[in-house]
Write an enzyme that holds these catalytic residues in place. Structure first.
Site, PDB file in Angstrom:
ATOM      1  N   ARG A 125      -6.891  11.453  -5.303  1.00  0.00           N
ATOM      2  CA  ARG A 125      -8.057  10.650  -4.946  1.00  0.00           C
ATOM      3  C   ARG A 125      -9.317  11.517  -4.883  1.00  0.00           C
ATOM      4  O   ARG A 125     -10.388  11.124  -5.330  1.00  0.00           O
ATOM      5  CB  ARG A 125      -7.767   9.967  -3.600  1.00  0.00           C
ATOM      6  CG  ARG A 125      -8.925   9.410  -2.844  1.00  0.00           C
ATOM      7  CD  ARG A 125      -9.365   8.071  -3.402  1.00  0.00           C
ATOM      8  NE  ARG A 125     -10.335   7.458  -2.520  1.00  0.00           N
ATOM      9  CZ  ARG A 125     -11.578   7.885  -2.363  1.00  0.00           C
ATOM     10  NH1 ARG A 125     -12.012   8.929  -3.042  1.00  0.00           N
ATOM     11  NH2 ARG A 125     -12.395   7.276  -1.532  1.00  0.00           N
ATOM     12  N   ASP A 139      -6.801  -2.739  -7.395  1.00  0.00           N
ATOM     13  CA  ASP A 139      -7.336  -3.438  -6.226  1.00  0.00           C
ATOM     14  C   ASP A 139      -7.546  -4.900  -6.578  1.00  0.00           C
ATOM     15  O   ASP A 139      -7.688  -5.238  -7.752  1.00  0.00           O
ATOM     16  CB  ASP A 139      -8.657  -2.814  -5.773  1.00  0.00           C
ATOM     17  CG  ASP A 139      -8.953  -3.194  -4.332  1.00  0.00           C
ATOM     18  OD1 ASP A 139      -8.355  -2.608  -3.430  1.00  0.00           O
ATOM     19  OD2 ASP A 139      -9.754  -4.120  -4.128  1.00  0.00           O
ATOM     20  N   TYR A 172     -14.743 -12.429  -0.337  1.00  0.00           N
ATOM     21  CA  TYR A 172     -15.477 -11.187  -0.584  1.00  0.00           C
ATOM     22  C   TYR A 172     -16.721 -11.429  -1.433  1.00  0.00           C
ATOM     23  O   TYR A 172     -17.760 -10.810  -1.230  1.00  0.00           O
ATOM     24  CB  TYR A 172     -14.571 -10.153  -1.272  1.00  0.00           C
ATOM     25  CG  TYR A 172     -13.559  -9.539  -0.342  1.00  0.00           C
ATOM     26  CD1 TYR A 172     -13.915  -8.507   0.528  1.00  0.00           C
ATOM     27  CD2 TYR A 172     -12.243  -9.993  -0.302  1.00  0.00           C
ATOM     28  CE1 TYR A 172     -12.991  -7.946   1.397  1.00  0.00           C
ATOM     29  CE2 TYR A 172     -11.312  -9.438   0.566  1.00  0.00           C
ATOM     30  CZ  TYR A 172     -11.694  -8.411   1.414  1.00  0.00           C
ATOM     31  OH  TYR A 172     -10.779  -7.860   2.280  1.00  0.00           O
ATOM     32  N   ARG A 210       0.828  -1.229   0.000  1.00  0.00           N
ATOM     33  CA  ARG A 210       0.000   0.000   0.000  1.00  0.00           C
ATOM     34  C   ARG A 210       0.852   1.264   0.000  1.00  0.00           C
ATOM     35  O   ARG A 210       0.465   2.269   0.608  1.00  0.00           O
ATOM     36  CB  ARG A 210      -0.968   0.016   1.184  1.00  0.00           C
ATOM     37  CG  ARG A 210      -2.037  -1.063   1.138  1.00  0.00           C
ATOM     38  CD  ARG A 210      -3.273  -0.547   0.404  1.00  0.00           C
ATOM     39  NE  ARG A 210      -4.229  -1.637   0.188  1.00  0.00           N
ATOM     40  CZ  ARG A 210      -5.338  -1.801   0.898  1.00  0.00           C
ATOM     41  NH1 ARG A 210      -5.656  -0.957   1.844  1.00  0.00           N
ATOM     42  NH2 ARG A 210      -6.140  -2.796   0.635  1.00  0.00           N
ATOM     43  N   ARG A 227      -3.410   6.476   1.203  1.00  0.00           N
ATOM     44  CA  ARG A 227      -3.944   7.643   1.895  1.00  0.00           C
ATOM     45  C   ARG A 227      -2.997   8.316   2.871  1.00  0.00           C
ATOM     46  O   ARG A 227      -3.237   9.456   3.275  1.00  0.00           O
ATOM     47  CB  ARG A 227      -5.235   7.264   2.632  1.00  0.00           C
ATOM     48  CG  ARG A 227      -6.412   7.151   1.680  1.00  0.00           C
ATOM     49  CD  ARG A 227      -7.660   6.709   2.407  1.00  0.00           C
ATOM     50  NE  ARG A 227      -7.479   5.376   2.931  1.00  0.00           N
ATOM     51  CZ  ARG A 227      -8.486   4.560   3.296  1.00  0.00           C
ATOM     52  NH1 ARG A 227      -9.722   4.985   3.219  1.00  0.00           N
ATOM     53  NH2 ARG A 227      -8.234   3.358   3.755  1.00  0.00           N
TER      54      ARG A 227
HETATM   55  O1  CP3 Z   1      -0.009  -1.744  -2.478  1.00  0.00           O
HETATM   56  C1  CP3 Z   1      -0.291  -0.805  -3.267  1.00  0.00           C
HETATM   57  O2  CP3 Z   1       0.164   0.361  -3.141  1.00  0.00           O
HETATM   58  C2  CP3 Z   1      -1.111  -1.135  -4.505  1.00  0.00           C
HETATM   59  C3  CP3 Z   1      -2.490  -0.966  -4.415  1.00  0.00           C
HETATM   60  C4  CP3 Z   1      -3.407  -1.926  -3.666  1.00  0.00           C
HETATM   61  C5  CP3 Z   1      -4.638  -1.492  -3.155  1.00  0.00           C
HETATM   62  N1  CP3 Z   1      -5.328  -2.560  -2.699  1.00  0.00           N
HETATM   63  C6  CP3 Z   1      -5.097  -0.088  -3.160  1.00  0.00           C
HETATM   64  C7  CP3 Z   1      -6.185   0.316  -2.265  1.00  0.00           C
HETATM   65  C8  CP3 Z   1      -3.324  -3.298  -3.438  1.00  0.00           C
HETATM   66  C9  CP3 Z   1      -2.186  -4.252  -3.720  1.00  0.00           C
HETATM   67  C10 CP3 Z   1      -4.567  -3.696  -2.829  1.00  0.00           C
HETATM   68  C11 CP3 Z   1      -4.892  -5.086  -2.483  1.00  0.00           C
HETATM   69  C12 CP3 Z   1      -6.092  -5.366  -1.670  1.00  0.00           C
HETATM   70  N2  CP3 Z   1      -7.327  -4.784  -1.752  1.00  0.00           N
HETATM   71  C13 CP3 Z   1      -6.169  -6.410  -0.728  1.00  0.00           C
HETATM   72  C14 CP3 Z   1      -5.057  -7.380  -0.403  1.00  0.00           C
HETATM   73  C15 CP3 Z   1      -4.005  -6.782   0.421  1.00  0.00           C
HETATM   74  C16 CP3 Z   1      -4.369  -6.553   1.860  1.00  0.00           C
HETATM   75  O3  CP3 Z   1      -4.391  -5.386   2.271  1.00  0.00           O
HETATM   76  O4  CP3 Z   1      -4.597  -7.547   2.546  1.00  0.00           O
HETATM   77  C17 CP3 Z   1      -7.482  -6.399  -0.186  1.00  0.00           C
HETATM   78  C18 CP3 Z   1      -8.005  -7.331   0.885  1.00  0.00           C
HETATM   79  C19 CP3 Z   1      -8.207  -5.387  -0.853  1.00  0.00           C
HETATM   80  C20 CP3 Z   1      -9.652  -5.027  -0.684  1.00  0.00           C
HETATM   81  C21 CP3 Z   1      -9.765  -3.640  -0.214  1.00  0.00           C
HETATM   82  N3  CP3 Z   1      -9.573  -2.537  -1.002  1.00  0.00           N
HETATM   83  C22 CP3 Z   1     -10.007  -3.199   1.107  1.00  0.00           C
HETATM   84  C23 CP3 Z   1     -10.301  -4.097   2.302  1.00  0.00           C
HETATM   85  C24 CP3 Z   1      -9.923  -1.794   1.098  1.00  0.00           C
HETATM   86  C25 CP3 Z   1      -9.989  -0.879   2.288  1.00  0.00           C
HETATM   87  C26 CP3 Z   1     -11.161  -0.037   2.366  1.00  0.00           C
HETATM   88  C27 CP3 Z   1     -10.806   1.214   3.114  1.00  0.00           C
HETATM   89  O5  CP3 Z   1     -11.615   2.147   3.015  1.00  0.00           O
HETATM   90  O6  CP3 Z   1      -9.752   1.293   3.772  1.00  0.00           O
HETATM   91  C28 CP3 Z   1      -9.651  -1.410  -0.240  1.00  0.00           C
HETATM   92  C29 CP3 Z   1      -9.495  -0.023  -0.744  1.00  0.00           C
HETATM   93  C30 CP3 Z   1      -8.129   0.377  -1.186  1.00  0.00           C
HETATM   94  N4  CP3 Z   1      -7.340  -0.373  -2.004  1.00  0.00           N
HETATM   95  C31 CP3 Z   1      -7.472   1.595  -0.892  1.00  0.00           C
HETATM   96  C32 CP3 Z   1      -6.258   1.565  -1.573  1.00  0.00           C
HETATM   97  C33 CP3 Z   1      -5.213   2.650  -1.635  1.00  0.00           C
HETATM   98  C34 CP3 Z   1      -8.026   2.729  -0.052  1.00  0.00           C
HETATM   99  C35 CP3 Z   1      -9.173   3.371  -0.792  1.00  0.00           C
HETATM  100  C36 CP3 Z   1      -9.177   4.878  -0.831  1.00  0.00           C
HETATM  101  O7  CP3 Z   1      -8.181   5.509  -1.239  1.00  0.00           O
HETATM  102  O8  CP3 Z   1     -10.210   5.430  -0.500  1.00  0.00           O
END
Ligand code: CP3
Length: 356
Positions: free
Chosen positions: A41, A78, A155, A28, A32
């Site tokens: 964003r 994602d 999911y 990540r 954020r």
């Molecule tokens: O690592 C990176 O920089 C690359 C981008 C990346 C994202 N998601 C961006 C993201 C990667 C590799 C993921 C993988 C991902 N997404 C996983 C597996 C990794 C882990 O963390 O276990 C999972 C389970 C997801 C599903 C997902 N997407 C969740 C649970 C969430 C969180 C929701 C939240 O509001 O926090 C996301 C959203 C997400 N994916 C964000 C980012 C930067 C935040 C969204 C935002 O900017 O509003």
């Protein structure tokens, strides 16, 4: 055809070839905690708008590289893009995380699911890869990724993030064959998705098995690892005669490392509950290891943070085969200066472990 990599220490470490220092990147890393990410964003309006715009996805992928001496970029996207392209209707609800309008539970719903063509319904992903690769111009390798079939299934069946996993485990205990058919379909979808990312230009691939750790040992092998392996075996891990290393990250998978090391993946991601030195002793020279700083260590005062970095490097010990990372994604309220301090500590301390 494509620019050769100017910094390939991440790829070399994954292949357990000699390096001058331990490569470092962060799960990540585009996210954020960075004010410049929050700006883009906000401009994009929603997280999915960001993912589906190759220009914006490229911009935020490169942001952390402008700030820090990172050894890899990771595609901004994602894991839930695949289920979205299968028609489940992905929504990110502010403060609640991801949700699907149409979760799948019945045999009919599962049979009807298409395997998405990545150059059609997921075209924005290979398009982003092509653009990022061009902009990177060989500065550092680009990592492509997917969720594991099991994690995607959690999911898709739960319909949202879950703590109890009642629906997916209900399916597992009541209709295991139906769950197997969903996982087999997802394995195929993951294979073609990662293959398209490789064709578009990623230099390594990573499979995120965020929820493998909620299974019993036997269930882990049957419902998670088997399909992560099946997905991998459907991919040709090569481009222009270059090997494309593959990383498997099972959160909470520290007790299964020997089985995972025999799965065909080149490297295993570790969360922070595993001692990386003990893990290395278990897997020997079969796989490289990636990890595994506690993400909460980034809240610590910088001297304590640097000491945690040093302890991990020391625990892994001398020689190649280690990629420094967190044990899970960075939290959104972390101070970016602390991320910088972590990365600089890896640059400062790690050369001592790669002499001779
Ligand atoms: O690592 C990176 O920089 C690359 C981008 C990346 C994202 N998601 C961006 C993201 C990667 C590799 C993921 C993988 C991902 N997404 C996983 C597996 C990794 C882990 O963390 O276990 C999972 C389970 C997801 C599903 C997902 N997407 C969740 C649970 C969430 C969180 C929701 C939240 O509001 O926090 C996301 C959203 C997400 N994916 C964000 C980012 C930067 C935040 C969204 C935002 O900017 O509003």
């Amino acid at each position: 055809m494509t620019a050769p990599l100017k910094n390939d220490c991440f790829i070399r470490a994954l292949l357990r070839q000699p390096v001058d220092r331990t490569p470092v990147w962060m799960m990540r890393q585009a996210g954020r905690y960075l004010p410049e990410y929050r700006r883009v964003r906000q401009q994009a309006g929603s997280f999915m708008n960001l993912c589906t715009s190759p220009e914006l996805a490229c911009e935020v992928t490169l942001q952390p590289l402008e700030r820090y001496r990172l050894d890899a970029a990771i595609l901004f996207s994602d894991i839930l893009t695949i289920p979205d392209a299968m028609g489940l209707g992905l929504e990110f609800v502010e403060g609640e995380g991801p949700q699907f309008r149409h979760p799948v539970r019945t045999a009919e719903e599962i049979q009807r699911l298409p395997v998405p063509d990545p150059e059609e319904s997921l075209r924005y992903v290979p398009d982003a890869v092509r653009l990022i690769r061009r902009e990177l111009a060989g500065r550092v390798p680009l990592i492509g990724f997917s969720g594991s079939p099991w994690t995607l299934a959690t999911y898709m069946v739960e319909g949202r993030s879950s703590r109890e996993f009642r629906k997916i485990k209900g399916l597992m205990y009541e209709q295991p064959q139906l769950l197997h058919s969903l996982l087999a379909k997802l394995s195929e979808a993951v294979s073609v998705y990662l293959q398209a990312q490789i064709a578009a230009g990623v230099d390594a691939v990573m499979v995120f098995d965020t929820w493998g750790g909620v299974l019993s040992p036997l269930q882990y092998r049957q419902f998670s690892l088997q399909y992560a392996q099946q997905a991998l075996s459907g991919i040709s891990l090569e481009r222009d005669e270059q090997k494309i290393p593959a990383i498997l990250f099972t959160k909470g998978g520290g007790q299964w490392l020997e089985t995972m090391a025999a799965s065909g993946y080149d490297a295993l991601g570790l969360d922070w509950t595993t001692d990386i030195g003990e893990a290395r002793a278990l897997v020997g020279d079969r796989v490289a290891l990636q990890g595994n700083l506690d993400p909460q260590a980034l809240y610590a005062p910088i001297p304590a943070l640097r000491e945690e970095v040093r302890l991990i490097l020391e625990s892994f010990g001398s020689g190649s085969g280690h990629v420094f990372n967190l044990g899970h994604g960075v939290w959104p309220d972390v101070n970016p200066d602390h991320v910088g301090a972590m990365i600089e500590a890896v640059h400062e301390f790690s050369p001592a472990f790669h002499q001779g």
